[in-house]
Write a protein that holds these residues in place. Structure first.
Motif, mmCIF file in Angstrom:
data_model
loop_
_atom_site.group_PDB
_atom_site.id
_atom_site.type_symbol
_atom_site.label_atom_id
_atom_site.label_comp_id
_atom_site.label_asym_id
_atom_site.label_seq_id
_atom_site.Cartn_x
_atom_site.Cartn_y
_atom_site.Cartn_z
ATOM 1 N N ILE A 58 -18.022 -14.684 16.357
ATOM 2 C CA ILE A 58 -19.330 -15.327 16.233
ATOM 3 C C ILE A 58 -19.582 -15.755 14.793
ATOM 4 C CG2 ILE A 58 -21.828 -14.964 16.409
ATOM 5 C CD1 ILE A 58 -21.291 -13.110 18.785
ATOM 6 N N LEU A 91 -20.258 -19.550 13.492
ATOM 7 C CA LEU A 91 -21.476 -19.852 12.732
ATOM 8 C C LEU A 91 -21.131 -20.442 11.368
ATOM 9 C CD1 LEU A 91 -23.644 -16.685 13.501
ATOM 10 C CD2 LEU A 91 -24.212 -19.032 14.130
ATOM 11 N N GLN A 118 -28.406 -15.102 11.697
ATOM 12 C CA GLN A 118 -28.132 -15.460 13.089
ATOM 13 C C GLN A 118 -27.086 -14.527 13.687
ATOM 14 O OE1 GLN A 118 -30.303 -17.166 14.254
ATOM 15 N NE2 GLN A 118 -31.025 -18.535 12.636
ATOM 16 N N LEU A 119 -26.130 -14.095 12.870
ATOM 17 C CA LEU A 119 -25.155 -13.104 13.340
ATOM 18 C C LEU A 119 -25.862 -11.785 13.658
ATOM 19 C CD1 LEU A 119 -22.202 -12.229 13.806
ATOM 20 C CD2 LEU A 119 -22.118 -11.616 11.367
ATOM 21 N N ALA A 137 -27.760 -12.041 16.882
ATOM 22 C CA ALA A 137 -26.887 -11.970 18.049
ATOM 23 C C ALA A 137 -26.541 -10.523 18.389
ATOM 24 C CB ALA A 137 -25.620 -12.778 17.804
ATOM 25 N N ALA A 151 -26.808 -16.521 19.082
ATOM 26 C CA ALA A 151 -26.263 -16.959 17.790
ATOM 27 C C ALA A 151 -26.212 -18.472 17.683
ATOM 28 C CB ALA A 151 -24.861 -16.374 17.590
#
Length: 367
Positions: A17, A21, A85-86, A89, A114
């Motif tokens: 992920i 990203l 954002q990680l 998630a 994410a």
């Protein structure tokens, strides 16, 4: 051995992920219109901007922190967006597990979180407090659900210096407990919610009287004309408004209500308790961006539906949603037009809902 295998799988998932990203943030072009970059960079340098006439000056936390990190500002801000954002998630993966879904389904929701539309937009324009809010939403809901109210209150108090949304999870949780007739918990959470709200109000008063801050020419603060949503709907055509709102969740617009219908009553109560906050935030801010702050409401319902269909369908939805959001949110010109990805995502989502309904009907007949 099984626990070690699951831990290794989670680590690989997180690394994957993070890589996607980071690549998306790297490939995303710079906005070709005026953004809030200048004011945020000035705040990061000067800490206090006396007489500031921009409402972003009331949200100093993120620029204060990022301004202390060495490196090119754009790289620092994009790294901040990627990390938040990680984290969102990972937190969402744990949050949806609370609603009794499998680890595989939780992994799907981690990817959907994410690389959601709001998340991808922050990889395109990271000069905003939104990445931190996307992280705080599921983190605060997890803390509250686990009874760690003091920790949640402390984070919320800190968070309101980045954006007022940070006070909402506590308020939503208090309202939810009220609908569940768990009144002692409701009053405890209401008292907790009043703390960040009071801190936010005192900060507003201090900034306006001592620092001479004003909100400036923003429709968000002009409630007499209907807030930002009135300006938004008057300026844009009805077709464009509908298109933008549809793009925010894409196929998830079909899974969200289905999950609420098939899911537990507590999820419906939590969503109902959130309606006032959703309406207020979307009225005062740009709706197609404000809505993603409430991803912590959407993803449990989505996970409940995904749990009832073959995993391959869920991962196809993840893929189509990712293509849509990378084009619509991150503005990657290399990808197909967003309308094509939207059509694909809606088709896959409709298939998932149809298959889930069939499985539920079959299970009911067997019972």
């Amino acid at each position: 051995v099984c626990d070690d295998g699951r831990s290794a799988m989670k680590r690989r998932e997180i690394v994957a992920i993070a890589a996607v990203l980071g690549a998306t943030a790297w490939l995303a072009p710079l906005p070709w219109w005026e953004t809030d970059r200048d004011i945020y960079e000035r705040m990061s340098r000067e800490w206090v901007v006396p007489g500031c006439n921009d409402f972003h000056c009331f949200r100093p936390l993120v620029p204060w922190i990022l301004g202390r990190i060495p490196g090119a500002p754009l790289l620092v801000w994009k790294s901040y967006a990627v990390l938040c954002q990680l984290g969102a998630a990972v937190a969402m993966m744990h949050w949806v597990r609370r609603w009794h879904v499998s680890e595989s389904t939780a992994r799907m929701t981690a990817w959907l979180t994410a690389l959601g539309s709001g998340a991808c937009y922050t990889l395109f324009d990271p000069y905003t407090s939104d990445p931190l809010m996307h992280l705080l939403g599921p983190v605060l809901m997890l803390l509250i659900d686990r009874g760690r109210i003091a920790t949640a209150t402390g984070l919320s108090v800190i968070g309101v210096f980045a954006k007022e949304f940070a006070a909402l999870p506590l308020a939503i949780s208090a309202a939810t407990r009220g609908t569940q007739e768990r009144y002692s918990e409701m009053w405890r959470l209401a008292a907790a919610a009043s703390v960040p709200i009071a801190v936010w109000a005192l900060w507003q008063l201090f900034a306006r009287t001592e620092l001479h801050y004003i909100t400036g020419p923003t429709y968000s603060a002009d409630l007499t004309t209907g807030g930002y949503i009135a300006f938004w709907m008057i300026t844009l055509s009805t077709t464009l408004v509908a298109t933008l709102i549809t793009m925010v969740l894409g196929g998830l617009w079909l899974l969200w209500p289905a999950g609420l219908f098939w899911g537990p009553r507590d999820l419906r109560r939590m969503t109902l308790a959130s309606v006032p906050a959703i309406l207020v935030l979307n009225a005062l801010q740009q709706p197609d961006r404000a809505l993603w702050n409430f991803a912590f409401l959407v993803m449990p319902a989505v996970a409940i539906v995904l749990e009832r269909v073959p995993a391959i369908l869920g991962w196809v939805l993840v893929a189509t949603q990712t293509l849509l959001n990378m084009r619509f949110g991150a503005h990657l010109p290399q990808l197909p037009p967003a309308r094509l990805s939207l059509a694909a995502a809606v088709l896959v989502a409709a298939t998932i809902v149809w298959r889930a309904r069939g499985q539920l009907s079959a299970a009911a007949e067997t019972a």
